[in-house]
Design an enzyme around this catalytic site. Sequence first.
Site, PDB file in Angstrom:
ATOM      1  N   GLU A  52      18.303  63.623  23.401  1.00 19.18           N
ATOM      2  CA  GLU A  52      18.403  62.582  22.377  1.00 19.18           C
ATOM      3  C   GLU A  52      17.408  62.826  21.252  1.00 19.18           C
ATOM      4  OE1 GLU A  52      16.076  59.212  22.314  1.00 19.18           O
ATOM      5  OE2 GLU A  52      15.926  59.033  24.503  1.00 19.18           O
ATOM      6  N   LYS A 186      12.866  51.710  31.159  1.00 22.14           N
ATOM      7  CA  LYS A 186      11.537  51.466  30.613  1.00 22.14           C
ATOM      8  C   LYS A 186      10.915  50.251  31.295  1.00 22.14           C
ATOM      9  CE  LYS A 186      12.774  53.394  26.108  1.00 22.14           C
ATOM     10  NZ  LYS A 186      14.212  53.637  26.302  1.00 22.14           N
TER      11      LYS A 186
END
Length: 702
Positions: A52, A186
């Site tokens: 990414e 996360k």
Amino acid sequence: MIRKITFSMGRHVSSMARGATQVRRLLHGGYVRIHPSVQEALVEGRPVVALESTIITHGMAYPLNLSMAREVEEIVRTNGAVPATVGILRGQIHVGLTDEELEFLASSKNTVKVSRRDFPFVLSQGLSGGTTVSGTMIAAHKAGIPVFVTGGIGGVHRDGENTLDVSADLTELGRTPVAVVSAGAKSILDIGRTLEYLETQGVCVAAFGESREFPAFFSHQSGFQAPYNVQDEEEAAKLIDSALGLGLSSGVLIAVPCPQEQAAEGQAIEEAIQQALSQARSKGIRGKEVTPFLLQKLTELTDGKSLDSNLALIQNNARVGSCIAVALSKLQKARRNGNQPGRRDMTTPKPVVIGGINVDFIAKAQNSEILGGGQTNAGRVRRTFGGVGRNLADCLSRLGQAPLLLSAVGKDEHLESVLHYCHHMDMSGVLQLEGRSTATYCAVVTSAGELSVGLGDMDIHHQITEQYVFQFKENLCQAPLVCIDGNVPLSTIQYICQLAREHQLAVCYEPTDENKASKPFLSDSWKALTYISPNLQELRAINRTLGNPMPAELPSRLEDVVQAAVALACPLLAHLHCVVVTLGAHGVLLCGKSLGGSISLYPGAHQQAAAARLCAAHYPAIPISREEIVNVSGAGDSLMAGILAGMLAKHDTGTCVRMGLLAASLSLRSYEPISPEISTSSVSQEQVRSRSWPEAKVWKME
């Protein structure tokens, strides 16, 4: 009835209908560029890892972001894979970036964070940006890259039950078949609800290593368990391969814990997260701006420890993801090469089939009359997988011959379904083309089985070029039999005929339909063919091309049909060994050299026999009622494949033909063009011997 429908439906060439999704049109409409090194690796079947770019554009400051991106790409290369960083540059999706392009994204101030929803606007405005997990998954899937490495995925935000703030990464994982290798979600997110949401989306989640503990990005421990764990890259590759093979259209999440020696203390970071979240709320920061703000604050509040952990886990994910991609590539290559247990020895020369693959949509009306004028007719619509070349290869595979299929498909929404459906076939030679559409055919059929209208687009078959086929010259020259259908471009057919002449190859030409039947006969190429298998309409078209006499109208009474077929086949036998005329409900007519009452299917068998003469032998079809007929689209192909399978097994002519009739009978009763019931036990010499058959009637052709 079989004859009529076989002509109209069973021999069609088709290409995909244009009804693709908006994103697919976006990516295949000139907005995407695949770096040459990535494209080359994909064509050669080497492992590629997608990366990414929001971590470059929004996750770290320049120049740290640039050095991180370079290091991650180098880690991927060191571990045997090709890196493909995905980014948007001036309105174009790039799969694989040059170093200059990496630096452009890393140093640009006005880049956009691009997820699924953002593609249309960003591309239409010519903007540049970094792709999120969601955006990168879309690009990777369309490019044919199955493994994608990131830091951590998005998820359900804390207090998400009130705000409904759920990352698009989760829904993308539920609808895009790419394996995402990350350090879990996360730790600023609600991990428990994130795992629940992934379960709802049908995403297979596995922790990497000995523990099922789901990692919390910076920390090994989140307090939640992943549903599964995989011990190493081989287990992960097998899991991904299974998911892709099933064609579920959902992704896989491999959660890799941060290296222990670099992991920040979980409690300390948790306290920093709460403080950063409080500041974000007080500043009114929300949506996609939250994560960059929190990561920056965490770096400040932990004196850089969270950043060190961030870098360490990204590098670790790159190592693990690269090894998984390499293991997956080896697994897929071994299967393509037949090195799986139970596969036949690949040193044995195999038949080669060259021809079309397509997805068929067959709509059969419920009522005898189809109403026009835009009215909706009640009926049944089924999807099947066809194409003359594919059908022949399918049936031959089920009959134990395992031919190599040379064809072309698009890297689109049909690709995985085609590969999964054809898992029992050798598809290692099939081209998978970016920006092309897999051939699709739509047929509307009356309740009686008559074709009312058919729609198809055959463009992709033009990619079965002479240059592509040339790569398999060694396979072709060693093959005991080469089959080629009329979908293939004329230049490719002429190349195969040239090889046949130079290397004395046995080549069977399947004319496909009346319009394509004459391709080899436009020059002297046809004289190098061994067999052709036309129906009566196709046989007439061939004679028209050669300038031979032919009837204005074709008869329907059996005696007249045989007489017409014999007259049309006779001039071709000056060069061809055998003409197999498919007669539908009337059965099949073999035209060729006969000695002792049996027509030879084997080239050279009668070359030295002065007594051999041209004859035609008629074999009646196995009786089947109109009510029993379910699908006619593969009956003719099953017939010819059964005959060829018998020939390759060295059976006598009568056994070969009746094996073909058995295969055709099974396919007529199946919703699939080639019946799954066809096998070495249901279509065999023993099955032929166990039945009583009407005698074949033989005519002299002179």
